[in-house]
Motif scaffolding. Structure first.
Motif, PDB file in Angstrom:
ATOM      1  N   LEU A 186      31.660  21.909  12.426  1.00  0.00           N
ATOM      2  CA  LEU A 186      30.473  21.053  12.476  1.00  0.00           C
ATOM      3  C   LEU A 186      30.628  19.814  11.602  1.00  0.00           C
ATOM      4  CD1 LEU A 186      27.598  23.688  12.110  1.00  0.00           C
ATOM      5  CD2 LEU A 186      28.205  22.421  14.169  1.00  0.00           C
ATOM      6  N   TYR A 187      31.446  19.931  10.559  1.00  0.00           N
ATOM      7  CA  TYR A 187      31.516  18.896   9.536  1.00  0.00           C
ATOM      8  C   TYR A 187      32.858  18.163   9.547  1.00  0.00           C
ATOM      9  CZ  TYR A 187      27.803  22.042   8.095  1.00  0.00           C
ATOM     10  OH  TYR A 187      26.692  22.835   8.086  1.00  0.00           O
ATOM     11  N   ASN A 188      33.493  18.067  10.701  1.00  0.00           N
ATOM     12  CA  ASN A 188      34.833  17.482  10.752  1.00  0.00           C
ATOM     13  C   ASN A 188      34.829  15.973  10.909  1.00  0.00           C
ATOM     14  OD1 ASN A 188      34.035  17.196  13.374  1.00  0.00           O
ATOM     15  ND2 ASN A 188      35.626  18.492  14.256  1.00  0.00           N
ATOM     16  N   ASN A 189      33.703  15.338  10.676  1.00  0.00           N
ATOM     17  CA  ASN A 189      33.609  13.888  10.840  1.00  0.00           C
ATOM     18  C   ASN A 189      33.997  13.112   9.589  1.00  0.00           C
ATOM     19  OD1 ASN A 189      31.423  14.839   9.404  1.00  0.00           O
ATOM     20  ND2 ASN A 189      30.009  13.324  10.215  1.00  0.00           N
ATOM     21  N   SER A 190      34.530  13.788   8.589  1.00  0.00           N
ATOM     22  CA  SER A 190      34.866  13.096   7.347  1.00  0.00           C
ATOM     23  C   SER A 190      36.020  13.803   6.669  1.00  0.00           C
ATOM     24  CB  SER A 190      33.650  13.061   6.413  1.00  0.00           C
ATOM     25  OG  SER A 190      33.348  14.363   5.978  1.00  0.00           O
ATOM     26  N   TYR A 191      36.325  13.368   5.480  1.00  0.00           N
ATOM     27  CA  TYR A 191      37.432  13.924   4.705  1.00  0.00           C
ATOM     28  C   TYR A 191      37.177  15.368   4.317  1.00  0.00           C
ATOM     29  CZ  TYR A 191      40.480  14.580   0.656  1.00  0.00           C
ATOM     30  OH  TYR A 191      41.400  15.060  -0.238  1.00  0.00           O
ATOM     31  N   GLY A 192      35.980  15.670   3.908  1.00  0.00           N
ATOM     32  CA  GLY A 192      35.661  17.022   3.471  1.00  0.00           C
ATOM     33  C   GLY A 192      34.174  17.194   3.265  1.00  0.00           C
ATOM     34  N   THR A 193      33.802  18.419   2.888  1.00  0.00           N
ATOM     35  CA  THR A 193      32.393  18.760   2.744  1.00  0.00           C
ATOM     36  C   THR A 193      32.167  19.549   1.465  1.00  0.00           C
ATOM     37  OG1 THR A 193      32.120  18.850   5.145  1.00  0.00           O
ATOM     38  CG2 THR A 193      30.456  19.992   3.829  1.00  0.00           C
ATOM     39  N   ILE A 194      31.098  19.181   0.755  1.00  0.00           N
ATOM     40  CA  ILE A 194      30.591  19.970  -0.367  1.00  0.00           C
ATOM     41  C   ILE A 194      29.269  20.553   0.092  1.00  0.00           C
ATOM     42  CG2 ILE A 194      29.720  19.938  -2.729  1.00  0.00           C
ATOM     43  CD1 ILE A 194      31.665  17.641  -3.300  1.00  0.00           C
ATOM     44  N   PHE A 195      29.130  21.855  -0.064  1.00  0.00           N
ATOM     45  CA  PHE A 195      27.984  22.599   0.433  1.00  0.00           C
ATOM     46  C   PHE A 195      27.305  23.270  -0.757  1.00  0.00           C
ATOM     47  CE2 PHE A 195      25.486  25.455   2.830  1.00  0.00           C
ATOM     48  CZ  PHE A 195      25.593  25.144   4.182  1.00  0.00           C
ATOM     49  N   THR A 196      26.010  22.994  -0.956  1.00  0.00           N
ATOM     50  CA  THR A 196      25.259  23.594  -2.047  1.00  0.00           C
ATOM     51  C   THR A 196      24.085  24.366  -1.466  1.00  0.00           C
ATOM     52  OG1 THR A 196      23.680  21.794  -2.371  1.00  0.00           O
ATOM     53  CG2 THR A 196      25.797  21.595  -3.494  1.00  0.00           C
ATOM     54  N   GLY A 197      23.496  25.219  -2.257  1.00  0.00           N
ATOM     55  CA  GLY A 197      22.300  25.858  -1.757  1.00  0.00           C
ATOM     56  C   GLY A 197      21.769  26.947  -2.649  1.00  0.00           C
ATOM     57  N   ASP A 198      20.483  27.171  -2.498  1.00  0.00           N
ATOM     58  CA  ASP A 198      19.802  28.312  -3.091  1.00  0.00           C
ATOM     59  C   ASP A 198      19.836  29.374  -2.002  1.00  0.00           C
ATOM     60  OD1 ASP A 198      18.118  30.180  -4.166  1.00  0.00           O
ATOM     61  OD2 ASP A 198      16.431  28.819  -4.494  1.00  0.00           O
ATOM     62  N   LEU A 199      20.881  30.203  -2.025  1.00  0.00           N
ATOM     63  CA  LEU A 199      21.151  31.099  -0.911  1.00  0.00           C
ATOM     64  C   LEU A 199      20.628  32.512  -1.117  1.00  0.00           C
ATOM     65  CD1 LEU A 199      24.711  29.811  -0.027  1.00  0.00           C
ATOM     66  CD2 LEU A 199      22.515  29.165   0.961  1.00  0.00           C
ATOM     67  N   ASN A 200      20.214  32.846  -2.337  1.00  0.00           N
ATOM     68  CA  ASN A 200      19.594  34.145  -2.618  1.00  0.00           C
ATOM     69  C   ASN A 200      20.437  35.319  -2.131  1.00  0.00           C
ATOM     70  OD1 ASN A 200      16.960  33.576  -3.970  1.00  0.00           O
ATOM     71  ND2 ASN A 200      16.708  32.299  -2.157  1.00  0.00           N
ATOM     72  N   CYS A 201      21.740  35.217  -2.334  1.00  0.00           N
ATOM     73  CA  CYS A 201      22.686  36.282  -1.991  1.00  0.00           C
ATOM     74  C   CYS A 201      23.526  36.566  -3.240  1.00  0.00           C
ATOM     75  CB  CYS A 201      23.605  35.851  -0.856  1.00  0.00           C
ATOM     76  SG  CYS A 201      22.760  35.452   0.676  1.00  0.00           S
ATOM     77  N   LYS A 202      23.677  37.835  -3.582  1.00  0.00           N
ATOM     78  CA  LYS A 202      24.382  38.188  -4.816  1.00  0.00           C
ATOM     79  C   LYS A 202      25.763  38.769  -4.506  1.00  0.00           C
ATOM     80  CE  LYS A 202      19.938  39.238  -6.900  1.00  0.00           C
ATOM     81  NZ  LYS A 202      19.036  40.307  -7.308  1.00  0.00           N
ATOM     82  N   HIS A 203      26.750  38.293  -5.277  1.00  0.00           N
ATOM     83  CA  HIS A 203      28.109  38.806  -5.120  1.00  0.00           C
ATOM     84  C   HIS A 203      28.866  38.582  -6.425  1.00  0.00           C
ATOM     85  CE1 HIS A 203      32.012  39.727  -3.391  1.00  0.00           C
ATOM     86  NE2 HIS A 203      31.404  40.105  -2.284  1.00  0.00           N
TER      87      HIS A 203
END
Length: 197
Positions: free
Chosen positions: A118-135
């Motif tokens: 989905l994000y191949n239109n540029s050099y790269g992607t940084i993805f952030t989020g409040d994902l509420n998943c623990k690991h």
């Protein structure tokens, strides 16, 4: 007319040398409230809808950054609270995507949102989020089923976890600390030496 809201973020931004891009989740701002922080503009925004006003995400960008476009497909393709921007590349500097995703507690993340194609239109992607998943892999106190699902999704798509184990949330009642917020990137972003705070 919409009210302009000035947030006490200026001190926070100053303490971090005024970051170029800021992602915010759970803004609790509906359409009637605008945000104004000196030196920044809102490049992408998603209001809380039908969620008792607790949601809402936005991406703030320093006014000195030009050629920023919103990743509109995230708004139309997904019902989840995910937004993103692309900073267009120049001859000397490659383009970059910034995406943020709020996943409410108790929900599994949508793996489609992490599909790297989905994000191949540029050099790269940084993805952030409040994902509420623990690991344990990103510093949580334990691993839950939601965290296992997210970890599998990230591994399947070859995302790199940037979290350094630092806790990202303190429960206001119990004082217990946990990692619920995540920062990941595509492998090529490592050449830019990203830092997690």
């Amino acid at each position: 007319p919409p009210r302009s809201t000035l947030f006490p973020y200026t001190t926070l931004f100053r303490s971090h040398d005024y970051p170029e891009i800021v992602t915010l989740n759970e803004t609790m701002l509906n359409k009637n409230k605008n945000i104004k922080i000196d030196g920044y503009y809102c490049a992408s925004r998603r209001e809380p809808v039908g969620m008792s006003g607790k949601h809402g995400s936005m991406i703030l960008v320093k006014e000195t950054i030009q050629d920023v476009v919103e990743l509109d497909f995230l708004l139309t393709q997904f019902q989840e609270e995910v937004i993103g921007i692309e900073i267009k590349g120049t001859g000397s500097q490659p383009g970059l995507n910034i995406v943020t995703y709020y996943n409410p507690p108790g929900n599994r993340v949508n793996p489609g949102i992490f599909c790297r194609s989905l994000y191949n239109n540029s050099y790269g992607t940084i993805f952030t989020g409040d994902l509420n998943c623990k690991h344990l892999a990103w510093g949580s106190s334990h691993t839950d089923p939601l965290g296992d699902h997210l970890s599998d999704t990230l591994n399947d798509q070859n995302w790199i976890i940037l979290n350094d184990g630092a806790k990202t949330r303190i429960d206001p009642k119990s004082g217990k600390e946990e990692v619920l917020d995540l920062m990941v990137c595509t492998p090529d972003i490592l050449n830019l030496s990203p830092e997690f705070h």
